[in-house]
Design a protein around this motif. Structure first.
Motif, PDB file in Angstrom:
ATOM      1  N   ALA A   1       0.836  -1.200   0.000  1.00 18.86           N
ATOM      2  CA  ALA A   1       0.000   0.000   0.000  1.00 18.86           C
ATOM      3  C   ALA A   1       0.870   1.249   0.000  1.00 18.86           C
ATOM      4  O   ALA A   1       1.880   1.331   0.713  1.00 18.86           O
ATOM      5  N   VAL A   2       0.485   2.227  -0.817  1.00 20.41           N
ATOM      6  CA  VAL A   2       1.183   3.515  -0.824  1.00 20.41           C
ATOM      7  C   VAL A   2       0.859   4.218   0.490  1.00 20.41           C
ATOM      8  O   VAL A   2      -0.303   4.266   0.902  1.00 20.41           O
ATOM      9  N   PRO A   3       1.865   4.759   1.191  1.00 21.71           N
ATOM     10  CA  PRO A   3       1.610   5.408   2.490  1.00 21.71           C
ATOM     11  C   PRO A   3       0.530   6.477   2.404  1.00 21.71           C
ATOM     12  O   PRO A   3       0.392   7.171   1.389  1.00 21.71           O
ATOM     13  N   GLU A   4      -0.236   6.592   3.469  1.00 22.45           N
ATOM     14  CA  GLU A   4      -1.359   7.526   3.510  1.00 22.45           C
ATOM     15  C   GLU A   4      -0.951   8.937   3.127  1.00 22.45           C
ATOM     16  O   GLU A   4      -1.671   9.641   2.424  1.00 22.45           O
ATOM     17  N   ALA A   5       0.220   9.360   3.545  1.00 27.05           N
ATOM     18  CA  ALA A   5       0.665  10.733   3.286  1.00 27.05           C
ATOM     19  C   ALA A   5       0.898  10.986   1.800  1.00 27.05           C
ATOM     20  O   ALA A   5       0.886  12.131   1.351  1.00 27.05           O
ATOM     21  N   ASP A   6       1.098   9.906   1.042  1.00 29.07           N
ATOM     22  CA  ASP A   6       1.389  10.059  -0.379  1.00 29.07           C
ATOM     23  C   ASP A   6       0.154   9.914  -1.269  1.00 29.07           C
ATOM     24  O   ASP A   6       0.257   9.960  -2.480  1.00 29.07           O
ATOM     25  N   LEU A   7      -0.983   9.696  -0.650  1.00 35.92           N
ATOM     26  CA  LEU A   7      -2.182   9.473  -1.443  1.00 35.92           C
ATOM     27  C   LEU A   7      -2.690  10.763  -2.074  1.00 35.92           C
ATOM     28  O   LEU A   7      -2.480  11.866  -1.560  1.00 35.92           O
ATOM     29  N   LEU A   8      -3.359  10.585  -3.193  1.00 37.02           N
ATOM     30  CA  LEU A   8      -3.948  11.714  -3.905  1.00 37.02           C
ATOM     31  C   LEU A   8      -5.022  12.382  -3.056  1.00 37.02           C
ATOM     32  O   LEU A   8      -5.887  11.719  -2.513  1.00 37.02           O
ATOM     33  N   GLN A   9      -4.957  13.689  -2.935  1.00 39.54           N
ATOM     34  CA  GLN A   9      -5.943  14.436  -2.164  1.00 39.54           C
ATOM     35  C   GLN A   9      -7.030  14.945  -3.107  1.00 39.54           C
ATOM     36  O   GLN A   9      -6.775  15.734  -4.014  1.00 39.54           O
TER      37      GLN A   9
ATOM     38  N   HIS B  25     -15.169  12.775 -12.967  1.00 41.40           N
ATOM     39  CA  HIS B  25     -14.093  12.191 -13.768  1.00 41.40           C
ATOM     40  C   HIS B  25     -13.249  13.262 -14.461  1.00 41.40           C
ATOM     41  O   HIS B  25     -12.030  13.134 -14.550  1.00 41.40           O
ATOM     42  N   ASP B  26     -13.913  14.313 -14.976  1.00 40.69           N
ATOM     43  CA  ASP B  26     -13.192  15.308 -15.764  1.00 40.69           C
ATOM     44  C   ASP B  26     -12.131  16.029 -14.957  1.00 40.69           C
ATOM     45  O   ASP B  26     -11.056  16.360 -15.462  1.00 40.69           O
ATOM     46  N   ALA B  27     -12.407  16.267 -13.672  1.00 36.64           N
ATOM     47  CA  ALA B  27     -11.419  16.930 -12.814  1.00 36.64           C
ATOM     48  C   ALA B  27     -10.475  15.931 -12.163  1.00 36.64           C
ATOM     49  O   ALA B  27      -9.341  16.275 -11.804  1.00 36.64           O
ATOM     50  N   LEU B  28     -10.926  14.686 -12.019  1.00 38.60           N
ATOM     51  CA  LEU B  28     -10.119  13.684 -11.327  1.00 38.60           C
ATOM     52  C   LEU B  28      -8.911  13.252 -12.134  1.00 38.60           C
ATOM     53  O   LEU B  28      -7.804  13.124 -11.600  1.00 38.60           O
ATOM     54  N   ILE B  29      -9.088  13.037 -13.431  1.00 40.02           N
ATOM     55  CA  ILE B  29      -8.003  12.490 -14.243  1.00 40.02           C
ATOM     56  C   ILE B  29      -6.789  13.413 -14.299  1.00 40.02           C
ATOM     57  O   ILE B  29      -5.651  12.947 -14.154  1.00 40.02           O
ATOM     58  N   PRO B  30      -6.947  14.727 -14.466  1.00 41.82           N
ATOM     59  CA  PRO B  30      -5.757  15.598 -14.379  1.00 41.82           C
ATOM     60  C   PRO B  30      -5.045  15.502 -13.032  1.00 41.82           C
ATOM     61  O   PRO B  30      -3.812  15.514 -12.979  1.00 41.82           O
ATOM     62  N   LEU B  31      -5.806  15.397 -11.943  1.00 37.15           N
ATOM     63  CA  LEU B  31      -5.188  15.231 -10.624  1.00 37.15           C
ATOM     64  C   LEU B  31      -4.409  13.923 -10.548  1.00 37.15           C
ATOM     65  O   LEU B  31      -3.307  13.864  -9.988  1.00 37.15           O
ATOM     66  N   LEU B  32      -4.976  12.864 -11.122  1.00 40.10           N
ATOM     67  CA  LEU B  32      -4.309  11.568 -11.105  1.00 40.10           C
ATOM     68  C   LEU B  32      -3.013  11.616 -11.906  1.00 40.10           C
ATOM     69  O   LEU B  32      -1.970  11.114 -11.455  1.00 40.10           O
TER      70      LEU B  32
ATOM     71  N   SER C 172     -11.046  13.229 -21.230  1.00 38.18           N
ATOM     72  CA  SER C 172     -10.408  13.951 -20.124  1.00 38.18           C
ATOM     73  C   SER C 172      -8.893  13.932 -20.254  1.00 38.18           C
ATOM     74  O   SER C 172      -8.218  14.941 -20.007  1.00 38.18           O
ATOM     75  N   VAL C 173      -8.339  12.775 -20.645  1.00 36.26           N
ATOM     76  CA  VAL C 173      -6.893  12.692 -20.853  1.00 36.26           C
ATOM     77  C   VAL C 173      -6.485  13.604 -22.006  1.00 36.26           C
ATOM     78  O   VAL C 173      -5.487  14.334 -21.926  1.00 36.26           O
ATOM     79  N   ALA C 174      -7.276  13.586 -23.088  1.00 38.33           N
ATOM     80  CA  ALA C 174      -6.946  14.415 -24.255  1.00 38.33           C
ATOM     81  C   ALA C 174      -6.995  15.897 -23.921  1.00 38.33           C
ATOM     82  O   ALA C 174      -6.172  16.689 -24.410  1.00 38.33           O
TER      83      ALA C 174
END
Length: 394
Positions: free
Chosen positions: A53-61, A68-75, A134-136
């Protein structure tokens, strides 16, 4: 910064992703993760290449109500922050229609073509295409590849694809397409390792999850499958009814006054395990329940699965092996046993101890039919296809 391929599988309220790196022929996962509860209370989880598991502190906020449209750029930004540069993106796209027997590079023309198929996969196709867009929008220069669940079944002959409808309807594209092809593609690639020479024989793969289907293979190619024109057909599923007398639809609309939209909601979202049990579509929860309704839902799921498998045996003139895969197929010893218990006439005999342990081979030593449990990996198939279409990872 290392270079890698991004794999996305977008659903209505979830987004699964995987990041693959490595040279040609040696792609390995670097990151895997999922965002659940999109649009209501989004929750992010991720694991590294070895499954830690990726440590909690490193998780995406992310905000709870993000789309989806705003999530993918954050990811994409989060992945870059973990030292990875994405060179291309591969997407699961449920429906590719008749034209695609393999993956395809994304273009404006392709998106227009796939948009026309949304009515045939309304629970999946819109979200698959939204992820591509969204990626495009965020990285227009990034090459993208669409990998279709229908492509694996294009090897079927014409009779396996036809409905007994007026010819002009068949010519217009009302055919049996089949789905879960990415999963079947992966399992087909694993069969030589698992079965040796029998891998080229008569094999039925049971992809049993919230969505469920079966595929009869010969020579590791699709000969017949349980799903048809849409992902509603065939087996009973978590929330979908599976094969249904079309007269039921006519009755609900003509006699009960239900709209097409209301009937669709019942068939896609209120039926299956959830509808019969009156409780949930989660097989684990149902198996832990002592209610008569839960037991009946499980029994019906297995009854329908055994019947569908028997029908597929006729398409390949016999049976050499059964492979269980996907969430229920990989993890429920009870379901596997209940299905196989109805297949003794085919020479299927389980090793109950191996089955309880979720072993790879669960058939007894004297069984005429080999029975296996092989975890599927659709993301690996998408990553390999995306790489083949031109990505250079150095």
């Amino acid at each position: 910064m290392s270079e890698a391929i991004l794999v996305l599988n977008a659903g209505s309220s979830s987004l699964k992703f995987a990041v693959y790196g490595g040279a040609s022929g040696a792609l390995v996962p670097v990151l895997r993760g999922k965002v659940a509860g999109i649009g209501t209370a989004a929750v992010f989880s991720a694991r590294d290449g070895v499954g830690a598991a990726v440590p909690e502190a490193d998780l995406l906020q992310i905000a709870p109500e993000i789309g989806h449209d705003a999530l993918i750029p954050l990811l994409l930004a989060w992945i870059a922050g973990n030292g990875v540069r994405i060179t291309s993106a591969g997407h699961r796209v449920v429906h590719g229609g008749r034209a695609h027997a393999g993956p395809a590079k994304v273009s404006a023309d392709l998106l227009e073509e796939l948009e026309a198929l949304v009515p045939l996969a309304p629970l999946h196709q819109p979200h698959n295409l939204d992820a591509i867009r969204s990626v495009a929008a965020f990285a227009p220069e990034l090459p993208q590849v669409a990998c279709f669940d229908t492509s694996f079944h294009r090897t079927q002959d014409r009779l396996a694809q036809l409905f007994a409808l007026p010819r002009e309807m068949s010519e217009a594209g009302i055919l049996r397409y089949g789905f879960h092809g990415l999963s079947y593609d992966y399992i087909a690639g694993r069969l030589p390792e698992a079965l040796g020479a029998r891998a080229e024989g008569r094999v039925i793969v049971a992809h049993l999850g919230n969505g469920a289907s079966m595929c009869a293979m010969r020579g590791r190619q699709s000969v017949a499958t349980s799903m048809g024109f849409t992902a509603l057909d065939g087996l009973m599923m978590g929330q979908r009814c599976g094969a249904l007398d079309p007269g039921v639809v006519l009755y609900l609309m003509q006699q009960k006054g239900m709209s097409a939209e209301a009937v669709g909601h019942v068939l896609y979202e209120k039926s299956g395990l959830a509808g019969v049990s009156g409780m949930t579509n989660d097989m684990t929860v149902l198996q832990a329940s002592d209610s008569a309704e839960a037991r009946e839902a499980i029994a019906l799921f297995c009854y329908r699965a055994a019947g569908e498998l028997a029908q597929l045996v006729a398409a390949i003139d016999g049976l050499d092996a059964i492979v269980f895969t996907a969430g229920i197929g990989e993890n429920s010893a009870e379901v596997r046993a209940m299905i196989c218990d109805r297949l003794g006439w085919l020479g299927v005999t389980l090793d109950m101890q191996a089955n309880a342990a979720n072993a790879t081979r669960i058939s007894a030593a004297g069984s005429a039919v080999a029975v296996l449990v092989i975890p599927t990996d659709e993301e690996a198939v998408i990553a390999a296809a995306t790489h083949r279409l031109g990505t250079d990872l150095g």
